[in-house]
Scaffold this motif. Structure first.
Motif, mmCIF file in Angstrom:
data_model
loop_
_atom_site.group_PDB
_atom_site.id
_atom_site.type_symbol
_atom_site.label_atom_id
_atom_site.label_comp_id
_atom_site.label_asym_id
_atom_site.label_seq_id
_atom_site.Cartn_x
_atom_site.Cartn_y
_atom_site.Cartn_z
ATOM 1 N N ASP A 52 0.831 -1.210 0.000
ATOM 2 C CA ASP A 52 0.000 0.000 0.000
ATOM 3 C C ASP A 52 0.866 1.261 0.000
ATOM 4 O OD1 ASP A 52 -2.387 -1.343 -0.093
ATOM 5 O OD2 ASP A 52 -2.722 -1.299 2.071
ATOM 6 N N LYS A 53 1.996 1.181 0.661
ATOM 7 C CA LYS A 53 2.899 2.330 0.741
ATOM 8 C C LYS A 53 3.785 2.440 -0.499
ATOM 9 C CE LYS A 53 6.355 4.462 3.780
ATOM 10 N NZ LYS A 53 5.702 5.777 3.757
ATOM 11 N N ASP A 54 4.168 1.282 -1.064
ATOM 12 C CA ASP A 54 5.081 1.246 -2.211
ATOM 13 C C ASP A 54 4.606 0.154 -3.164
ATOM 14 O OD1 ASP A 54 7.118 1.138 -4.022
ATOM 15 O OD2 ASP A 54 8.690 0.560 -2.612
ATOM 16 N N ASP A 55 3.942 0.548 -4.265
ATOM 17 C CA ASP A 55 3.364 -0.452 -5.149
ATOM 18 C C ASP A 55 4.409 -1.208 -5.972
ATOM 19 O OD1 ASP A 55 4.077 1.460 -6.982
ATOM 20 O OD2 ASP A 55 2.037 1.951 -7.609
ATOM 21 N N SER A 56 5.681 -0.832 -5.836
ATOM 22 C CA SER A 56 6.749 -1.593 -6.487
ATOM 23 C C SER A 56 7.525 -2.429 -5.467
ATOM 24 C CB SER A 56 7.703 -0.657 -7.239
ATOM 25 O OG SER A 56 8.364 0.214 -6.347
ATOM 26 N N LEU A 57 6.822 -2.866 -4.426
ATOM 27 C CA LEU A 57 7.448 -3.691 -3.394
ATOM 28 C C LEU A 57 8.041 -4.953 -4.013
ATOM 29 C CD1 LEU A 57 7.875 -4.206 -0.290
ATOM 30 C CD2 LEU A 57 5.787 -5.584 -0.428
ATOM 31 N N VAL A 58 9.286 -5.246 -3.637
ATOM 32 C CA VAL A 58 9.970 -6.454 -4.083
ATOM 33 C C VAL A 58 9.968 -7.456 -2.932
ATOM 34 C CG1 VAL A 58 12.157 -7.441 -4.872
ATOM 35 C CG2 VAL A 58 11.462 -5.157 -5.635
ATOM 36 N N TYR A 59 9.488 -8.665 -3.202
ATOM 37 C CA TYR A 59 9.478 -9.695 -2.168
ATOM 38 C C TYR A 59 9.509 -11.064 -2.829
ATOM 39 C CZ TYR A 59 4.611 -10.461 -3.423
ATOM 40 O OH TYR A 59 3.460 -10.735 -4.130
ATOM 41 N N SER A 60 9.832 -12.074 -2.046
ATOM 42 C CA SER A 60 9.688 -13.458 -2.495
ATOM 43 C C SER A 60 9.323 -14.299 -1.291
ATOM 44 C CB SER A 60 10.989 -13.967 -3.132
ATOM 45 O OG SER A 60 12.040 -13.980 -2.187
ATOM 46 N N ASP A 61 8.349 -15.162 -1.478
ATOM 47 C CA ASP A 61 7.946 -16.062 -0.403
ATOM 48 C C ASP A 61 8.895 -17.249 -0.343
ATOM 49 O OD1 ASP A 61 5.630 -14.722 0.611
ATOM 50 O OD2 ASP A 61 4.588 -15.287 -1.225
ATOM 51 N N THR A 62 9.138 -17.734 0.858
ATOM 52 C CA THR A 62 9.993 -18.884 1.076
ATOM 53 C C THR A 62 9.226 -19.933 1.869
ATOM 54 O OG1 THR A 62 10.895 -18.019 3.151
ATOM 55 C CG2 THR A 62 12.003 -17.362 1.123
ATOM 56 N N ARG A 63 9.876 -21.064 2.111
ATOM 57 C CA ARG A 63 9.216 -22.134 2.857
ATOM 58 C C ARG A 63 8.825 -21.694 4.262
ATOM 59 N NH1 ARG A 63 13.756 -26.589 1.770
ATOM 60 N NH2 ARG A 63 14.951 -24.661 1.588
ATOM 61 N N ASP A 64 9.663 -20.865 4.864
ATOM 62 C CA ASP A 64 9.441 -20.508 6.265
ATOM 63 C C ASP A 64 9.204 -19.022 6.474
ATOM 64 O OD1 ASP A 64 11.961 -19.699 5.616
ATOM 65 O OD2 ASP A 64 12.948 -20.550 7.379
ATOM 66 N N GLY A 65 8.844 -18.295 5.411
ATOM 67 C CA GLY A 65 8.591 -16.873 5.576
ATOM 68 C C GLY A 65 8.610 -16.118 4.272
ATOM 69 N N ALA A 66 9.356 -15.031 4.248
ATOM 70 C CA ALA A 66 9.454 -14.206 3.049
ATOM 71 C C ALA A 66 10.745 -13.398 3.115
ATOM 72 C CB ALA A 66 8.252 -13.275 2.919
ATOM 73 N N GLU A 67 11.198 -12.949 1.965
ATOM 74 C CA GLU A 67 12.312 -12.016 1.890
ATOM 75 C C GLU A 67 11.804 -10.754 1.206
ATOM 76 O OE1 GLU A 67 15.651 -13.916 0.069
ATOM 77 O OE2 GLU A 67 15.808 -15.443 1.642
ATOM 78 N N ILE A 68 12.073 -9.609 1.818
ATOM 79 C CA ILE A 68 11.441 -8.353 1.402
ATOM 80 C C ILE A 68 12.496 -7.265 1.261
ATOM 81 C CG2 ILE A 68 9.725 -6.611 2.016
ATOM 82 C CD1 ILE A 68 8.281 -8.745 3.668
ATOM 83 N N VAL A 69 12.387 -6.515 0.179
ATOM 84 C CA VAL A 69 13.219 -5.325 -0.012
ATOM 85 C C VAL A 69 12.488 -4.148 0.621
ATOM 86 C CG1 VAL A 69 14.194 -3.729 -1.699
ATOM 87 C CG2 VAL A 69 14.306 -6.199 -2.104
#
Length: 417
Positions: A52-69
């Motif tokens: 909502d704050k940044d519509d170009s959010l970079v992320y990837s889901d993982t087995r145990d969570g997520a990685e987020i820029v």
């Protein structure tokens, strides 16, 4: 003084490179790359708030969570939600612009195609042309489709002379469907080089057993955009010039399209599935090419960065008819790969729904469902934040070469060819 000199040198190299390509290259200065673990609901709340704050959010889901820029101006919100949702956060990179700078500087110093730097799409295509000319008796350029900006989806067919009466089984390799996953095209070109130049009898036998159709980048426009404008670009560039453009080409295939891990919002930075199945010219033309391949034995897709091996179907835990065989062949493939570096073992094999997350509309699932191709796999290569050190590309190249050897060896034992 030495530190200041090196800093100045790399700064000059970096900005010299950027100005020579596109002065609007997104640097991601002071952006953090953070691994988040904890309750899945809390992670989704975090992702939605950041989007909502940044519509170009970079992320990837993982087995145990997520990685987020995380952008500098989103850190306060990020930390607040981490605390509220009782999530754990581990900073992987404090400033990912430093990683981008390093990748670019390595390219600047490696003008000749190699596996110690990452190269743009024209350089990759130049490598394919060179190999087709150098090994013209064994290989030829092939076109698997077209891109939105008019590029050919260029690949290499490797098919050494064999019996005319019994055509060889075909192994199709698709790589680079997600633009930012640079290690995938790099590893694929390394594997091509191994097939054509290795003197190892196991590798030459692997080469001679199959009719190889290998495509290092099936999203060439997106790859070029990630190389010259936005390092974390994932999609195609269809509709380029509008406020929202591009679609995720691995959510755009006509199998359970739009159901899981996909978006119907054209402005979604990552997983917009397109306006309809095969809305993207890349997936539409590539699927047509694949449909016309006779004797297709195996379809292999290279992605990054989860270090795992996936089998169909990505959006279901229901097991396909030869699931046990796929697991057995896959385990042998991973065993062969592990012997190269003997570090971290790959996860799996298994379906994405079992060991990662549900996702619909992918190429692997469409190939299996539509064509009943016997051996279908997605290899998620190694790395953090979609980065793998360019000086170590050869490590994954050697690993993948052995994985392909292990796959072929076990598939033959089970009578697949």
């Amino acid at each position: 003084m030495k530190f200041l000199f090196l800093f100045a040198f790399y700064t000059i190299v970096y900005f010299g490179f950027v100005s020579g390509v596109d002065s609007g290259y997104r640097t991601y200065e002071n952006y953090k790359y953070i691994k988040v673990q904890g309750d899945r609901t809390g992670i989704e709340i975090l992702k939605l708030a950041l989007q909502d704050k940044d519509d170009s959010l970079v992320y990837s889901d993982t087995r145990d969570g997520a990685e987020i820029v995380v952008a500098p101006d989103s850190e306060i919100l990020f930390n607040k939600i981490i605390a509220t949702e009782n999530l754990n956060a581990t900073v992987l990179y404090n400033d990912i612009s430093e990683i981008i700078l390093m990748e670019k500087s390595m390219r600047r110093r490696n003008r000749k195609f190699s596996w110690t730097a990452y190269f743009d799409i024209d350089d990759i295509y130049g490598f394919l042309r060179n190999m087709s000319e150098t090994y013209s008796e064994w290989s030829e350029l092939i076109v698997g489709g077209q891109s939105y900006q008019g590029r050919s989806i260029l690949g290499l067919r490797i098919n050494t002379p064999g019996s005319k009466d019994s055509p060889k089984p075909v192994v199709f390799i698709e790589s680079g469907i997600h633009a930012r996953e640079w290690i995938a095209p790099a590893t694929t070109t390394y594997f091509i080089n191994e097939l054509l130049t290795s003197n190892d009898p196991n590798i030459t036998a692997l080469r001679d057993q199959f009719d190889w159709r290998i495509f290092p980048s099936v999203n060439p426009d997106g790859y070029h955009y990630s190389y010259t404008v936005d390092r974390f670009w994932r999609k195609t560039v269809s509709g380029f010039g509008s406020s929202c453009f591009g679609a995720d080409p691995n959510r755009n295939w006509n199998y359970n399209w739009g159901q899981f891990s996909s978006s119907n919002n054209p402005c979604d930075y990552q997983i917009y599935a397109g306006s309809q199945p095969f809305s993207e010219i890349e997936t539409r033309t590539l699927s047509s090419y694949i449909e016309n391949i006779s004797n297709l034995l195996a379809y292999i897709s290279f992605h990054s960065k989860a270090a795992m091996l996936l089998v169909p179907y990505s959006d279901s835990t229901k097991r396909i008819d030869n699931y046990d065989d796929l697991i057995q062949v896959g385990k042998t493939s991973l065993d062969y790969g592990y012997e190269v570096n003997k570090k971290e073992r790959y996860g799996g094999p298994g379906t994405a729904a079992e060991i990662l997350y549900k996702a619909s509309g992918g190429s692997m699932d469409w190939v299996r469902y539509t064509l009943a191709t016997p051996l279908v796999y997605t290899y998620e290569l190694r790395g953090n934040s979609f980065h793998w050190p360019p000086s170590r590309i050869y490590e994954q190249g050697d690993e993948v070469t052995q994985m392909m050897l292990g796959l072929a060896t076990e598939a033959q034992k089970l009578g697949y060819y």
